[in-house]
Motif scaffolding. Structure first.
Motif, PDB file in Angstrom:
ATOM      1  N   ASP A  62       0.818  -1.218   0.000  1.00  0.00           N
ATOM      2  CA  ASP A  62       0.000   0.000   0.000  1.00  0.00           C
ATOM      3  C   ASP A  62       0.848   1.263   0.000  1.00  0.00           C
ATOM      4  O   ASP A  62       0.365   2.335  -0.378  1.00  0.00           O
ATOM      5  CB  ASP A  62      -0.884   0.050   1.249  1.00  0.00           C
ATOM      6  CG  ASP A  62      -1.790  -1.156   1.381  1.00  0.00           C
ATOM      7  OD1 ASP A  62      -2.395  -1.564   0.367  1.00  0.00           O
ATOM      8  OD2 ASP A  62      -1.883  -1.707   2.501  1.00  0.00           O
ATOM      9  N   LEU A  63       2.095   1.151   0.457  1.00  0.00           N
ATOM     10  CA  LEU A  63       2.941   2.322   0.662  1.00  0.00           C
ATOM     11  C   LEU A  63       4.402   1.882   0.636  1.00  0.00           C
ATOM     12  O   LEU A  63       4.721   0.789   1.102  1.00  0.00           O
ATOM     13  CB  LEU A  63       2.616   2.928   2.046  1.00  0.00           C
ATOM     14  CG  LEU A  63       3.424   4.115   2.548  1.00  0.00           C
ATOM     15  CD1 LEU A  63       3.130   5.367   1.713  1.00  0.00           C
ATOM     16  CD2 LEU A  63       3.101   4.386   4.017  1.00  0.00           C
ATOM     17  N   VAL A  64       5.249   2.739   0.096  1.00  0.00           N
ATOM     18  CA  VAL A  64       6.696   2.504   0.142  1.00  0.00           C
ATOM     19  C   VAL A  64       7.301   3.543   1.069  1.00  0.00           C
ATOM     20  O   VAL A  64       7.017   4.740   0.948  1.00  0.00           O
ATOM     21  CB  VAL A  64       7.336   2.589  -1.264  1.00  0.00           C
ATOM     22  CG1 VAL A  64       8.857   2.483  -1.174  1.00  0.00           C
ATOM     23  CG2 VAL A  64       6.781   1.505  -2.181  1.00  0.00           C
ATOM     24  N   VAL A  74      15.109   5.603  -4.809  1.00  0.00           N
ATOM     25  CA  VAL A  74      14.707   4.213  -5.042  1.00  0.00           C
ATOM     26  C   VAL A  74      13.257   4.037  -4.613  1.00  0.00           C
ATOM     27  O   VAL A  74      12.437   3.452  -5.331  1.00  0.00           O
ATOM     28  CB  VAL A  74      15.610   3.224  -4.281  1.00  0.00           C
ATOM     29  CG1 VAL A  74      15.100   1.797  -4.430  1.00  0.00           C
ATOM     30  CG2 VAL A  74      17.036   3.341  -4.740  1.00  0.00           C
ATOM     31  N   GLY A  75      12.923   4.537  -3.430  1.00  0.00           N
ATOM     32  CA  GLY A  75      11.567   4.413  -2.919  1.00  0.00           C
ATOM     33  C   GLY A  75      10.544   5.100  -3.805  1.00  0.00           C
ATOM     34  O   GLY A  75       9.474   4.557  -4.079  1.00  0.00           O
ATOM     35  N   HIS A  76      10.878   6.294  -4.262  1.00  0.00           N
ATOM     36  CA  HIS A  76       9.961   7.035  -5.121  1.00  0.00           C
ATOM     37  C   HIS A  76       9.712   6.288  -6.423  1.00  0.00           C
ATOM     38  O   HIS A  76       8.563   6.126  -6.860  1.00  0.00           O
ATOM     39  CB  HIS A  76      10.537   8.430  -5.401  1.00  0.00           C
ATOM     40  CG  HIS A  76       9.609   9.297  -6.166  1.00  0.00           C
ATOM     41  ND1 HIS A  76       9.610   9.349  -7.542  1.00  0.00           N
ATOM     42  CD2 HIS A  76       8.624  10.121  -5.752  1.00  0.00           C
ATOM     43  CE1 HIS A  76       8.669  10.180  -7.944  1.00  0.00           C
ATOM     44  NE2 HIS A  76       8.060  10.667  -6.884  1.00  0.00           N
ATOM     45  N   GLU A  77      10.773   5.822  -7.051  1.00  0.00           N
ATOM     46  CA  GLU A  77      10.627   5.108  -8.321  1.00  0.00           C
ATOM     47  C   GLU A  77       9.947   3.753  -8.140  1.00  0.00           C
ATOM     48  O   GLU A  77       9.157   3.332  -8.985  1.00  0.00           O
ATOM     49  CB  GLU A  77      11.979   4.953  -9.010  1.00  0.00           C
ATOM     50  CG  GLU A  77      12.539   6.267  -9.526  1.00  0.00           C
ATOM     51  CD  GLU A  77      11.630   6.950 -10.549  1.00  0.00           C
ATOM     52  OE1 GLU A  77      11.085   6.253 -11.440  1.00  0.00           O
ATOM     53  OE2 GLU A  77      11.456   8.174 -10.450  1.00  0.00           O
ATOM     54  N   GLY A  83       2.490   1.808  -8.234  1.00  0.00           N
ATOM     55  CA  GLY A  83       1.258   2.593  -8.228  1.00  0.00           C
ATOM     56  C   GLY A  83       0.763   2.939  -6.841  1.00  0.00           C
ATOM     57  O   GLY A  83      -0.448   3.009  -6.595  1.00  0.00           O
ATOM     58  N   VAL A  84       1.714   3.176  -5.906  1.00  0.00           N
ATOM     59  CA  VAL A  84       1.362   3.522  -4.527  1.00  0.00           C
ATOM     60  C   VAL A  84       2.149   4.760  -4.108  1.00  0.00           C
ATOM     61  O   VAL A  84       3.113   5.144  -4.774  1.00  0.00           O
ATOM     62  CB  VAL A  84       1.652   2.346  -3.557  1.00  0.00           C
ATOM     63  CG1 VAL A  84       0.852   1.106  -3.947  1.00  0.00           C
ATOM     64  CG2 VAL A  84       3.138   2.036  -3.479  1.00  0.00           C
TER      65      VAL A  84
END
Length: 197
Positions: A62-64, A74-77, A83-84
């Motif tokens: 649901d979330l990174v 890395v987290g953003h990409e 799609g979260v």
């Protein structure tokens, strides 16, 4: 994307460095993977994130959440590929916390994203914050696991590259490495202490 293709991306970006490096963990190594150089090209970052997202297939996220500084891109990409949303923890007085109005919904299934894992310390610290805010850590993902699979995270851990690169405590550095002046190219250049890179 297999490990050889990932290494080719690092080499093409000039991100595979050799010398005498002080890692974020305080350990020393003759090899450093400068993920910031790999991620500075948005197309390359996107390719790597899609490959990392594929390794999380079957795990609902649901979330990174990423530890700053190295994990943010890395987290953003990865979040884009999944799609979260993506948020990050950052250090305040030496301890990870959420700032900037970030929140973790109660029970959210969270993947932790890092650039490089060496000891897993930063990842585990980030996981503590997620759990303290009501999130459920379902996986950890990184571009490079330089622990050779030895970092114990307690959740499924995926990496695009798993390398068993030599690391040494400062007092155990071999003479040929000690002859090279050490540098600390990571996100906390003035500090050698707990961390994952």
């Amino acid at each position: 994307m297999d490990q050889a293709a990932v290494m080719a991306e690092f080499e093409a970006a000039g991100a595979l460095l050799r010398g005498h490096f002080i890692l974020t963990s305080g350990l020393r190594s003759p090899v450093y993977l400068q993920c910031a150089r790999v991620l500075m090209d948005p197309a390359r970052a996107g390719r790597l994130a899609l490959a990392l997202a594929a390794k999380l297939e079957g795990i609902q996220v649901d979330l990174v959440v990423s530890p700053a500084m190295g994990g943010i891109l890395v987290g953003h990409e990865l979040a884009r590929a999944l799609g979260v949303p993506s948020i990050f923890t950052e250090r305040v007085d030496g301890k990870f916390t959420l700032r900037r109005g970030f929140a973790i919904p109660e029970g959210a299934r969270v993947a932790v994203a890092e650039d490089v894992v060496t000891t897993g310390m930063s990842t585990r610290e980030c996981m503590e914050v997620i759990r303290a805010h009501g999130g459920q850590v379902v996986a950890a993902a990184c571009l490079v696991d330089r622990s050779g699979g030895r970092a114990q995270l307690g959740v499924p851990h995926v990496a695009l590259m798993a390398l068993d690169l030599p690391t040494y405590r400062p007092e155990d550095v071999p003479p040929e490495l000690a002859a090279i002046p050490p540098v600390k190219p990571g996100s906390r250049p003035g500090q050698a202490g707990p961390g994952g890179a």
